[in-house]
Design a protein around this motif. Structure first.
Motif, short mmCIF file in Angstrom:
data_model
loop_
_atom_site.label_atom_id
_atom_site.label_comp_id
_atom_site.label_asym_id
_atom_site.label_seq_id
_atom_site.Cartn_x
_atom_site.Cartn_y
_atom_site.Cartn_z
N THR A 161 -47.62 37.53 84.27
CA THR A 161 -47.57 36.27 84.87
C THR A 161 -48.00 35.85 85.96
OG1 THR A 161 -45.23 36.03 84.88
CG2 THR A 161 -46.10 35.48 82.72
N GLY A 162 -47.83 36.89 86.96
CA GLY A 162 -48.09 36.67 88.32
C GLY A 162 -48.33 37.92 89.01
N ILE A 163 -48.98 38.13 90.38
CA ILE A 163 -48.99 38.84 91.23
C ILE A 163 -48.96 38.56 92.61
CG2 ILE A 163 -51.41 39.06 91.02
CD1 ILE A 163 -51.63 41.88 91.52
N PRO A 172 -54.60 33.42 93.96
CA PRO A 172 -54.07 33.15 92.61
C PRO A 172 -55.36 33.27 91.69
CG PRO A 172 -53.87 31.11 93.84
CD PRO A 172 -54.15 32.26 94.92
N ALA A 173 -55.22 33.20 90.63
CA ALA A 173 -56.24 33.51 89.82
C ALA A 173 -57.14 32.05 89.84
CB ALA A 173 -55.86 33.49 88.30
N SER A 191 -54.55 34.14 84.56
CA SER A 191 -53.73 34.25 85.40
C SER A 191 -52.39 34.84 84.43
CB SER A 191 -52.93 32.71 85.60
OG SER A 191 -53.00 32.08 84.68
N LEU A 192 -52.78 34.78 83.29
CA LEU A 192 -52.16 35.52 82.06
C LEU A 192 -52.55 36.69 81.33
CD1 LEU A 192 -50.24 32.27 80.57
CD2 LEU A 192 -49.27 33.72 82.70
N LEU A 241 -56.84 43.51 85.13
CA LEU A 241 -56.73 42.17 85.62
C LEU A 241 -57.58 41.99 86.91
CD1 LEU A 241 -54.67 39.61 86.50
CD2 LEU A 241 -53.42 41.23 87.81
N GLU A 242 -58.38 40.90 86.86
CA GLU A 242 -59.05 40.78 88.04
C GLU A 242 -58.77 39.70 88.81
OE1 GLU A 242 -63.93 39.78 89.42
OE2 GLU A 242 -63.28 40.05 87.23
N THR A 243 -58.51 39.92 90.13
CA THR A 243 -57.86 39.01 91.21
C THR A 243 -58.67 39.11 92.60
OG1 THR A 243 -56.11 37.95 92.36
CG2 THR A 243 -56.29 40.53 92.13
N ARG A 244 -58.61 38.19 93.24
CA ARG A 244 -59.42 38.17 94.79
C ARG A 244 -58.30 38.55 95.81
NH1 ARG A 244 -64.44 38.61 94.48
NH2 ARG A 244 -64.61 37.68 96.53
N ILE A 245 -58.87 39.39 96.43
CA ILE A 245 -58.13 39.81 97.80
C ILE A 245 -58.98 39.28 98.96
CG2 ILE A 245 -59.05 42.12 97.95
CD1 ILE A 245 -56.12 42.98 98.58
#
Length: 167
Positions: free
Chosen positions: A63-65, A76-77, A85-86, A97-101
């Protein structure tokens, strides 16, 4: 009475071992697919692919990172970029899971491995975990040298952004 207590202990141990209470997750960062970009405001960021493998018997929903790492910011997604996001991971399944840094300061990223926090949901309810990914390895004249995952990623992104070959 003793047999009842022993039965409860055995059931609890099985549920724990099976991943029904706390998920058994194998985490891995895949930097091969990372895309570096600088937006119109000059913000340096990259996509971060995190592979999640459910090694337990019960499914879980990530549910979150989050991470509190100097020089880095996990965003956040973003639904517009088709980020989710889920993420539901069934037993024995693997999801990415793909996210931005965002790299806020290349020099400030720590040299010691830093943890990443995850929140999840199982049939037992919500929970959280903190994971410190394995070090990356650099090959050089001295042999193989360990480099903290976040330092290796930031170095790759920062070096790529200042490369004369980068568009």
């Amino acid at each position: 009475m003793v047999s009842s207590c022993l039965s409860l202990v055995v059931i609890a141990a099985f549920l724990w071992w099976s991943g029904a209470i706390t998920p058994h997750i194998r985490w891995e960062v895949d930097d091969f697919l990372s895309r570096t970009e600088v937006d119109e405001n000059g913000v340096l960021s990259a996509s971060l692919h995190i592979e999640l493998e459910n090694e337990g018997l019960a499914p879980f929903v990530l549910t979150g990172i989050s991470a509190e790492i100097p020089g880095l910011l996990l965003l956040p997604a973003d639904g517009a970029k088709k980020e989710h996001s889920l993420v539901t991971v069934e037993s024995g399944d693997m999801k990415t899971l793909e996210t931005r840094i965002v790299i806020t300061d290349c020099a400030a990223v720590p040299h010691e491995p830093q943890p990443v926090g995850f929140t999840y949901r199982t049939w037992m309810g919500p929970g959280s975990a903190e994971v410190t990914w394995d070090s990356w390895w650099l090959e050089g004249a001295e042999g193989r040298l360990p480099v903290a995952w976040q330092r290796g990623l930031a170095g790759k992104i920062c070096n790529y952004a200042v490369s004369p070959d980068w568009p």
